[in-house]
Enzyme design. Sequence first.
Site, mmCIF file in Angstrom:
data_model
loop_
_atom_site.group_PDB
_atom_site.id
_atom_site.type_symbol
_atom_site.label_atom_id
_atom_site.label_comp_id
_atom_site.label_asym_id
_atom_site.label_seq_id
_atom_site.Cartn_x
_atom_site.Cartn_y
_atom_site.Cartn_z
ATOM 1 N N ASN A 173 -2.055 19.092 -2.157
ATOM 2 C CA ASN A 173 -3.072 18.414 -1.341
ATOM 3 C C ASN A 173 -2.748 18.494 0.145
ATOM 4 O O ASN A 173 -3.590 18.886 0.962
ATOM 5 C CB ASN A 173 -3.203 16.961 -1.817
ATOM 6 C CG ASN A 173 -4.038 16.135 -0.873
ATOM 7 O OD1 ASN A 173 -3.521 15.550 0.068
ATOM 8 N ND2 ASN A 173 -5.332 16.116 -1.082
ATOM 9 N N GLY A 214 -2.605 8.283 -4.396
ATOM 10 C CA GLY A 214 -1.913 9.458 -4.920
ATOM 11 C C GLY A 214 -0.665 9.815 -4.131
ATOM 12 O O GLY A 214 -0.404 9.278 -3.051
ATOM 13 N N ASP A 215 0.107 10.705 -4.692
ATOM 14 C CA ASP A 215 1.253 11.356 -4.035
ATOM 15 C C ASP A 215 1.503 12.608 -4.880
ATOM 16 O O ASP A 215 0.580 13.075 -5.571
ATOM 17 C CB ASP A 215 2.472 10.406 -3.981
ATOM 18 C CG ASP A 215 3.561 10.882 -3.018
ATOM 19 O OD1 ASP A 215 3.440 10.656 -1.815
ATOM 20 O OD2 ASP A 215 4.535 11.523 -3.482
ATOM 21 N N LYS A 252 0.857 -1.190 0.000
ATOM 22 C CA LYS A 252 0.000 0.000 0.000
ATOM 23 C C LYS A 252 0.880 1.223 0.000
ATOM 24 O O LYS A 252 1.811 1.322 0.807
ATOM 25 C CB LYS A 252 -0.883 -0.002 1.263
ATOM 26 C CG LYS A 252 -1.824 1.189 1.336
ATOM 27 C CD LYS A 252 -3.098 0.931 0.581
ATOM 28 C CE LYS A 252 -3.880 2.192 0.258
ATOM 29 N NZ LYS A 252 -3.423 2.889 -0.974
ATOM 30 N N GLN A 294 7.235 3.942 3.885
ATOM 31 C CA GLN A 294 5.805 3.598 3.891
ATOM 32 C C GLN A 294 5.546 2.341 4.715
ATOM 33 O O GLN A 294 4.531 2.228 5.405
ATOM 34 C CB GLN A 294 5.339 3.384 2.440
ATOM 35 C CG GLN A 294 3.835 3.379 2.261
ATOM 36 C CD GLN A 294 3.258 4.783 2.160
ATOM 37 O OE1 GLN A 294 3.769 5.625 1.439
ATOM 38 N NE2 GLN A 294 2.191 5.050 2.888
ATOM 39 N N THR A 337 -4.461 13.660 5.007
ATOM 40 C CA THR A 337 -3.040 13.788 5.344
ATOM 41 C C THR A 337 -2.783 15.086 6.092
ATOM 42 O O THR A 337 -2.152 15.098 7.163
ATOM 43 C CB THR A 337 -2.163 13.709 4.083
ATOM 44 O OG1 THR A 337 -2.545 12.558 3.328
ATOM 45 C CG2 THR A 337 -0.688 13.617 4.450
ATOM 46 N N LYS A 365 5.458 3.395 8.322
ATOM 47 C CA LYS A 365 4.311 4.293 8.520
ATOM 48 C C LYS A 365 3.014 3.489 8.565
ATOM 49 O O LYS A 365 2.182 3.672 9.448
ATOM 50 C CB LYS A 365 4.258 5.292 7.362
ATOM 51 C CG LYS A 365 3.126 6.296 7.429
ATOM 52 C CD LYS A 365 2.852 6.967 6.090
ATOM 53 C CE LYS A 365 4.080 7.607 5.483
ATOM 54 N NZ LYS A 365 3.734 8.446 4.301
ATOM 55 N N LYS A 399 5.460 1.702 -3.033
ATOM 56 C CA LYS A 399 5.383 3.046 -3.615
ATOM 57 C C LYS A 399 5.674 2.926 -5.092
ATOM 58 O O LYS A 399 6.371 2.015 -5.518
ATOM 59 C CB LYS A 399 6.432 3.957 -2.969
ATOM 60 C CG LYS A 399 6.158 5.417 -3.133
ATOM 61 C CD LYS A 399 5.222 5.909 -2.053
ATOM 62 C CE LYS A 399 4.818 7.342 -2.239
ATOM 63 N NZ LYS A 399 4.104 7.857 -1.046
ATOM 64 N N SER A 450 -6.851 5.916 3.664
ATOM 65 C CA SER A 450 -6.912 4.999 2.515
ATOM 66 C C SER A 450 -7.346 3.608 2.989
ATOM 67 O O SER A 450 -8.139 2.937 2.320
ATOM 68 C CB SER A 450 -5.535 4.884 1.850
ATOM 69 O OG SER A 450 -5.301 5.966 0.989
#
Length: 449
Positions: A244, A168-169, A93, A114, A213, A117, A129, A381
Amino acid sequence: MPRIDEKLLPIFEDVLRRNAGESEFHQAVEEVLESLGCVISKHPEYADNALIERICEPERQIIFRVPWVDDKGQVRINRGFRVQFNSALGPYKGGLRFHPSVNVGIIKFLGFEQTFKNALTGMPIGGGKGGSDFNPRGRSDGEIMRFCQSFMTELYRHLGEYTDVPAGDIGVGGREIGFLFGQYKRLTNRYEAGVLTGKGLNYGGSRARTEATGYGAVYFVDQMMRTRGTSFEGKRAVVSGSGNVAIYTIEKIHEFGGKAIACSDSSGYIVDENGIDLELLKEVKFNRRGRVRDYAALRGNGVHHSEKGSIWAVPCEVAMPSATQNELDGTDAQTLIKNGLIAVGEGANMPSTPDAIRQFQEANILFGPAKAANAGGVATSALEMQQNASRDSWTFEETERRLATIMRRIHDSCAETADKYGAPGNYVLGANITGFVRVADAMRSLGVV
Ligand code: NDP
Ligand code: 2IT
């Protein structure tokens, strides 16, 4: 050389050798290994069976060609990436980044971070990622769509709601996720809503994911400030970026009674002493896809726009770097500290250099590292995946309430771990160790795979 425990040094040297030139990945691994010396002293079993070596090696790395046709009919080529880092806790993820600076080292650092996290969120998600060196700036909607379709035509075979779930990123927002989901649905002939998150509300997205976020980062900083009996009320904040994460960070700071006075993009920063007018900033950034200088022009008198210098020279009590990696260095940290800083919350991934983090810690500044502070996005998410799996949809209030609870739990578990290892208030150590232990415990149960 790094301050890594000598037992872990050979692992780091191996990472340097096997991933030559990938400086961001080296930086991310070094920071985690620096935190693990005290863990293996107390619990040497975590160093057995090459567990730490395995955590530093992605399970799978996919690199592919992305051909597409621009509006002039010219064929363009970009490179696509997906690094599937660790699936001990759940399907891979993590987001997709479209930016010209993207390379395998950047995707690897992001996938590594990630993993920890996602473990910190307490949700059943592994780490991954992806992205591309595609530059979306100035591209038409048609070009963006054709690029996304070509990207997904190659990537779809590696995805699935039980396999790998992108989001997204940088450079990938609601528009891109829509095009990517449309192509995935077409290629697989399946309406598999849980394969992507950050979807639109009209086709399976979660309320509050867009805001999550930034909101989550502010919740995290609020929790840190409470430990010192203070709050956002009346505080000046500087938020870098204007995408964002930055925009919803500013929104929540204002809701919490603070005043965000500066933000930026890659062509400069603005200072609005009256507090940023968020409706105007959203109009400029989301509707016009413009620059912060357009905000300054539209807002008129009293707004200062600068193309040179650092946004971190703007005096503030709270700094929330929310643009990109290594955007806040040791000199910036010194300036911020001198100007009365009390707290930092990292909205972006790895925005502070190691030197900056050291200075914040030495000056006893509250410092919320990215893995913990910006985990609200991926946590929401996971809430989106949960709603998709149960074919349900929650209200904004319900979703945000869950987000706030998750951020409080992340804060508390980092703080408790830091206390346990004799470093009270060290959220870097707390986040790295808590995330590591959760991933490592699952890996130990699963055997050598
Ligand atoms: P966006 O694309 O929405 O916004 C990115 C912002 O950062 C833009 O203002 C952009 O300016 C600026 N920026 C990006 N790269 C650079 C650069 N190399 N130099 C200067 N400015 C730059 O992305 P997000 O807001 O989603 O992401 C921002 C950060 O937050 C990233 O580090 C991302 O990894 C992290 N993050 C994002 C999450 C999410 O849910 N979206 C979750 C957790 C972390 P310009 O437009 O000029 O390029
Ligand atoms: O860095 C991140 O946590 C993200 N870009 C969000 C990842 C996600 O899967 O929501």
